[in-house]
Design a protein around this motif. Structure first.
Motif, mmCIF file in Angstrom:
data_model
loop_
_atom_site.group_PDB
_atom_site.id
_atom_site.type_symbol
_atom_site.label_atom_id
_atom_site.label_comp_id
_atom_site.label_asym_id
_atom_site.label_seq_id
_atom_site.Cartn_x
_atom_site.Cartn_y
_atom_site.Cartn_z
ATOM 1 N N GLN A 141 -85.535 135.873 117.473
ATOM 2 C CA GLN A 141 -84.229 135.941 116.826
ATOM 3 C C GLN A 141 -84.263 136.666 115.477
ATOM 4 O O GLN A 141 -83.225 136.914 114.898
ATOM 5 N N HIS A 181 -91.130 129.587 121.862
ATOM 6 C CA HIS A 181 -89.730 129.327 121.492
ATOM 7 C C HIS A 181 -88.822 130.304 122.231
ATOM 8 O O HIS A 181 -88.503 131.373 121.727
ATOM 9 N N TYR A 182 -88.422 129.978 123.425
ATOM 10 C CA TYR A 182 -87.431 130.761 124.174
ATOM 11 C C TYR A 182 -87.816 132.237 124.304
ATOM 12 O O TYR A 182 -86.947 133.097 124.266
ATOM 13 N N ASN A 207 -90.366 124.815 122.327
ATOM 14 C CA ASN A 207 -89.096 124.538 121.663
ATOM 15 C C ASN A 207 -88.108 123.880 122.634
ATOM 16 O O ASN A 207 -87.947 124.338 123.770
ATOM 17 N N GLU A 208 -87.453 122.822 122.173
ATOM 18 C CA GLU A 208 -86.347 122.197 122.916
ATOM 19 C C GLU A 208 -86.612 122.150 124.419
ATOM 20 O O GLU A 208 -85.825 122.651 125.232
ATOM 21 N N TYR A 211 -78.054 118.974 115.725
ATOM 22 C CA TYR A 211 -76.883 119.682 115.210
ATOM 23 C C TYR A 211 -75.613 118.866 115.367
ATOM 24 O O TYR A 211 -74.664 119.044 114.617
ATOM 25 N N ASN A 254 -74.438 122.683 121.405
ATOM 26 C CA ASN A 254 -75.750 123.279 121.439
ATOM 27 C C ASN A 254 -76.358 123.162 122.832
ATOM 28 O O ASN A 254 -77.121 122.254 123.106
ATOM 29 N N TRP A 272 -68.961 122.905 117.516
ATOM 30 C CA TRP A 272 -69.987 121.857 117.558
ATOM 31 C C TRP A 272 -69.545 120.732 116.631
ATOM 32 O O TRP A 272 -69.231 120.966 115.460
ATOM 33 N N GLU A 295 -84.969 121.494 113.084
ATOM 34 C CA GLU A 295 -83.757 122.319 113.120
ATOM 35 C C GLU A 295 -82.559 121.450 112.819
ATOM 36 O O GLU A 295 -82.436 120.339 113.352
ATOM 37 N N TRP A 332 -82.296 125.119 110.225
ATOM 38 C CA TRP A 332 -82.369 126.277 111.121
ATOM 39 C C TRP A 332 -81.884 127.559 110.441
ATOM 40 O O TRP A 332 -80.968 127.529 109.629
ATOM 41 N N SER A 356 -78.044 134.663 116.834
ATOM 42 C CA SER A 356 -77.797 133.360 117.473
ATOM 43 C C SER A 356 -78.418 133.318 118.870
ATOM 44 O O SER A 356 -78.384 134.307 119.610
ATOM 45 N N ALA A 357 -78.976 132.164 119.213
ATOM 46 C CA ALA A 357 -79.603 132.041 120.535
ATOM 47 C C ALA A 357 -78.555 131.966 121.638
ATOM 48 O O ALA A 357 -78.689 132.600 122.679
ATOM 49 N N SER A 358 -77.501 131.212 121.412
ATOM 50 C CA SER A 358 -76.564 130.994 122.514
ATOM 51 C C SER A 358 -75.588 132.143 122.698
ATOM 52 O O SER A 358 -75.104 132.371 123.802
ATOM 53 N N LYS A 368 -72.563 134.443 113.508
ATOM 54 C CA LYS A 368 -72.794 132.992 113.446
ATOM 55 C C LYS A 368 -74.004 132.791 112.540
ATOM 56 O O LYS A 368 -75.145 132.880 112.973
ATOM 57 N N TYR A 378 -76.466 130.862 109.685
ATOM 58 C CA TYR A 378 -76.966 129.553 109.243
ATOM 59 C C TYR A 378 -77.669 129.642 107.890
ATOM 60 O O TYR A 378 -78.006 128.636 107.302
#
Ligand code: BG6
Length: 483
Positions: free
Chosen positions: A22, A139-140, A184-185, A321, A339, A356, A382, A429, A436-438, A444, A446
């Motif tokens: 990212q 991480h993704y 990650n996640e 989040y 999220n 969110w 995060e 984060w 942004s990941a999504s 967006k 942070y």
């Protein structure tokens, strides 16, 4: 014996978090191979495009943009960025290693030395300022070839590729880096297995059996990384990383309470139970049945179970989040996005620009729930507010909404410490604006640090300090007292 703790402990790890895909950019530089993140288009339709049956990991479809290719050019500007982190007083910095920078296709024997040299420099730059690196191994951003040619994490063959990758980076950095996380996640695949498992509809994402098999393979891979790390240095702290969303039943109807209990077991705890306790929890069989997964189709060996039992994690890293609401009794609720999750709107909460729901008290609850259950140190790796920032004519960025969000969450953390929770640190984060990941958007944001780049990829890439930058510096200086 019953001391009330009203302050953040000495040595609390204040910092910030990012992920290679990212922010680094340089997606094909110095031998790096493409990762799955490089094949995700930018824009609000990112998830719906990746969830369509015809999606097949195109790297350059002319109807789309690919913002992860450029990131925020951290690859070439990391020294400037780390210097700004140091100016805020960061005690730690969480980042990830791009797997495809080290193993461009994922299945090579020999690592790409140029990729390792980048992380040599990045780590040394952190250490120069006494910033403790906190590394997410994956991480993704798995190498694209592992998703395209091997079918993603449902393929057991990925265990050995990850093990090799983990061994290379652990051996190289264990004397400099004490905090690690394996995936990650990892639980995010429950709703969206694209980024963490490399599964899209064309290679089986819609069959939950594949998601569960992928999880199992990842659990084994994670346990192997823990084993390697502890063999190198038993003091190494290797954590899991889950997406935690505190979940409330909408009302006191026992039916909703029970549905919510299951939601907690399946989404928040299923993965952590395996990684922290070393075994599948009793609710797994019920979860599999409800998702029509035939356990006989899963490949889980005795040797795997032994590995899981013997190589549990040292701490629990998690993102927080927002919270969620469960109601299975009515369908006329206002919906919310979130999220990688969504659902019923909570009438007591406000939402971010991206829908969110903001819930600081939910973080205090999350910390208590996790600590009650596992009795392991926790690390909030995060948290933050994705928002649209505007630059005033003077160049200032007045992000009081972000300060307000973070302040309330830090108060909740302090509350949880008073509740008796063992909390290691806090890395908000996107401490510097990133993709942004999504949604693959730059808008967006942070960060404490603004990056001049828009959703179309235009901008000088110049960095500037937002109001939150000066505020967070003060928070760190006062060890969380001056909010
Ligand atoms: C988490 C991810 O889900 O949330 C990050 O670990 C991500 O990679 C972060 O960026 C915020 O989500 P988003 O979609 O706003 O970037």
């Amino acid at each position: 014996m019953f001391d009330i703790k009203e302050k953040f402990p000495d040595g609390f790890l204040w910092g910030g978090a990012t992920a290679a895909n990212q922010l680094e950019g340089a997606w094909d530089k110095d031998g790096k191979g493409p990762s799955i993140a490089d094949a995700l288009p930018g824009g609000k339709k990112r998830f719906s495009i990746a969830s369509s049956q015809k999606f097949d990991w195109q790297l350059e479809d002319e109807q789309y943009t690919y913002p992860n290719h450029k990131g925020i050019d951290h690859y070439d500007r990391f020294k400037e960025d780390i210097k700004l982190f140091a100016e805020m007083g960061f005690k730690c910095y969480r980042f990830s290693i791009a797997w495809a920078r080290i193993f461009p296709q994922g299945d090579e024997e020999t690592p790409n030395e140029a990729g390792l040299e980048f992380y040599d420099q990045l780590i040394d730059e952190c250490l120069k300022y006494d910033i403790e690196p906190v590394i997410t191994i994956s991480h993704y951003e798995m190498p694209l070839s592992l998703a395209k040619n091997y079918g993603g994490w449902k393929n057991r063959g990925l265990i050995k590729f990850y093990e090799h990758f983990a061994r290379v980076v652990l051996e190289r950095y264990h004397s400099k880096v004490h905090y690690w996380m394996t995936f990650n996640e990892i639980n995010s695949a429950f709703h969206f297995p694209v980024m963490s498992q490399g599964l899209v509809p064309s290679n089986g994402a819609n069959d939950f059996t594949n998601v569960v098999q992928s999880w199992h393979n990842q659990f084994v891979a994670s346990a192997l990384a823990v084993k390697i790390g502890h063999e190198l240095d038993e003091q190494l702290q290797i954590g899991c990383m889950i997406l935690y969303a505190t979940s409330y039943a909408y009302d006191s109807n026992p039916v909703n309470q029970y549905a919510n209990l299951k939601q907690m077991q399946d989404f928040n705890f299923f993965c952590a139970d395996v990684q922290v306790r070393g075994e599948y929890s009793q609710s797994t069989a019920r979860m599999l049945k409800e998702h029509n997964v035939n356990p006989a189709l899963l490949e889980i060996t005795d040797n795997d179970l032994e590995l899981l039992a013997q190589n549990t994690v040292d701490y629990i890293g998690f993102s927080y989040y927002m919270s969620m609401v469960t109601d299975v009794t009515r369908e006329d609720h206002e919906g919310v996005s979130g999220n990688l999750i969504g659902g019923v709107a909570n009438p007591f909460l406000k939402s971010s620009d991206w829908g969110w729901q903001i819930d600081p008290k939910g973080l205090q609850i999350a910390l208590n729930e996790l600590y009650d259950r596992y009795q392991k140190p926790l690390f909030i790796v995060e948290n933050g507010l994705g928002a649209i920032d505007t630059v005033a004519e003077s160049g200032a960025i007045h992000d009081d909404y972000r300060i307000d969000y973070l302040k309330q969450h830090i108060e909740a953390m302090q509350g949880a410490i008073t509740d008796g929770v063992d909390l290691l640190g806090y890395t908000p984060w996107g401490c510097i604006d990133l993709v942004s990941a999504s949604t693959g958007e730059m808008s967006k944001r942070y960060g404490f640090i603004y990056v001049d780049l828009d959703d179309e990829g235009n901008g000088t890439l110049d960095r500037s300090r937002k109001d939150s930058f000066y505020w967070y510096k003060k928070v760190i200086e006062s060890n969380g007292e001056d909010l």
